[in-house]
Design a protein around this motif. Structure first.
Motif, short mmCIF file in Angstrom:
data_model
loop_
_atom_site.label_atom_id
_atom_site.label_comp_id
_atom_site.label_asym_id
_atom_site.label_seq_id
_atom_site.Cartn_x
_atom_site.Cartn_y
_atom_site.Cartn_z
N ALA A 107 0.85 -1.21 0.00
CA ALA A 107 0.00 0.00 0.00
C ALA A 107 0.88 1.25 0.00
O ALA A 107 0.61 2.21 -0.73
CB ALA A 107 -0.93 0.00 1.20
N ASP A 108 1.93 1.25 0.83
CA ASP A 108 2.83 2.41 0.87
C ASP A 108 3.50 2.60 -0.49
O ASP A 108 3.67 3.73 -0.96
CB ASP A 108 3.91 2.20 1.94
N LEU A 109 3.86 1.50 -1.13
CA LEU A 109 4.53 1.61 -2.43
C LEU A 109 3.57 2.16 -3.48
O LEU A 109 3.94 2.98 -4.32
CB LEU A 109 5.09 0.24 -2.85
N LYS A 110 2.33 1.71 -3.42
CA LYS A 110 1.33 2.16 -4.41
C LYS A 110 1.06 3.67 -4.26
O LYS A 110 0.99 4.41 -5.25
CB LYS A 110 0.04 1.35 -4.26
N VAL A 124 14.20 1.06 -1.78
CA VAL A 124 13.72 1.92 -2.87
C VAL A 124 14.90 2.68 -3.49
O VAL A 124 15.04 2.78 -4.71
CB VAL A 124 12.63 2.90 -2.36
N VAL A 125 15.78 3.18 -2.61
CA VAL A 125 16.98 3.88 -3.09
C VAL A 125 17.80 2.94 -3.97
O VAL A 125 18.24 3.30 -5.07
CB VAL A 125 17.83 4.39 -1.90
N ILE A 184 9.26 6.95 2.06
CA ILE A 184 9.31 5.70 1.29
C ILE A 184 10.43 5.80 0.25
O ILE A 184 11.19 4.84 0.03
CB ILE A 184 7.96 5.42 0.59
N LYS A 185 10.56 6.96 -0.35
CA LYS A 185 11.61 7.17 -1.37
C LYS A 185 13.00 6.97 -0.78
O LYS A 185 13.93 6.55 -1.48
CB LYS A 185 11.47 8.59 -1.94
N LEU A 196 17.24 6.03 -12.70
CA LEU A 196 16.44 7.24 -12.58
C LEU A 196 15.85 7.30 -11.19
O LEU A 196 15.56 6.27 -10.60
CB LEU A 196 15.27 7.22 -13.56
N SER A 197 15.62 8.52 -10.69
CA SER A 197 14.94 8.61 -9.41
C SER A 197 13.45 8.72 -9.67
O SER A 197 13.02 9.14 -10.74
CB SER A 197 15.43 9.80 -8.61
N ALA A 198 12.67 8.34 -8.66
CA ALA A 198 11.21 8.38 -8.82
C ALA A 198 10.74 9.81 -8.85
O ALA A 198 11.33 10.68 -8.28
CB ALA A 198 10.55 7.67 -7.65
#
Ligand SMILES: N[C@@H](CCC(=O)N[C@@H](CS)C(=O)NCC(=O)O)C(=O)O
Length: 208
Positions: A153-156, A197-198, A191-192, A206-208
């Motif tokens: 959920a956090d990722l979404k 995720v890093v 989260i990033k 690429l970064s989000a």
């Protein structure tokens, strides 16, 4: 463990990104099949419902992004084992699907209609979903949406907020999330900066 292949378009974001992230964070081996847009017309007919993502496990395929998120979340330890927390996780993922569906419905509109519809979305549903998602986050402790730990959920939500803030959506001011739901933006930044995720974006350039 099943042999996995996740097919989704070749860009950072969208409905396939949370599953890619979850698999990478969980250290689950998978074939990362990035479908070039140029190949899509040829491949579309072979998908069960004409869309991506598609997950293949030992030669069997399944679609629907949130179902895929649940499946890979279970493999990666990123889906709550407690049934109530799992329902909270699902609630958030389905809410994001609702608002993402409204936005994607504008993608192929003629320019003036797209502008009008996106402006209306910003005033109405985008503001509404940002506000309500922030309320759900705060109701569950402010750090994570379910189970007091990282989940799909956090990722979404992270992927959606990143898209809103990317400036890539014409007529959607890139600061709308910052203005309407600063706690959601804080969550997204946290989260990033999660090591998994890093590491994912370091690998993919690429970064989000
Ligand atoms: N309900 C499906 C929607 C799938 C979907 O519409 N995916 C988009 C990309 S995010 C797609 O494949 N678009 C290309 C097309 O419909 O031709 C899901 O959640 O996976």
């Amino acid at each position: 463990m099943a042999k996995l292949k996740l097919s989704y378009f070749d860009f950072h974001g969208g409905r396939g990104e949370p599953a890619r992230l979850a698999l990478a964070i969980g250290g689950i081996a998978f074939e990362d099949d990035r479908v070039p847009f140029a190949d899509w017309a040829r491949r579309k007919a072979a998908t069960p419902f004409g869309g991506l993502p598609v997950l293949e496990a030992d030669g069997e395929i399944v679609t629907q992004s949130n179902g895929i998120n649940r499946y890979v979340g279970k493999l990666a330890g990123l889906y709550p084992t407690d049934p109530w927390q799992a329902a909270l996780c699902d609630e958030v993922m389905d809410a994001v699907e609702e608002i993402v569906g409204k936005l994607t419905a504008t993608f192929d509109l003629p320019a003036e209609q797209m502008k009008a519809q996106r402006q209306a979305l910003v005033q109405g549903p985008i503001t509404f979903y940002l506000t309500r998602l922030q309320q759900r986050l705060e109701a569950h402790g402010g750090r994570y949406f379910a189970g007091d730990r990282l989940s799909v959920a956090d990722l979404k939500v992270f992927v959606w907020i990143s898209h809103l803030r990317s400036g890539k959506l014409d007529h959607v001011p890139r600061d709308v999330a910052d203005r309407v739901a600063p706690k959601l933006v804080e969550h997204s930044e946290r989260i990033k900066s999660h090591p998994g995720v890093v590491a994912y974006y370091a690998t993919h350039g690429l970064s989000a």
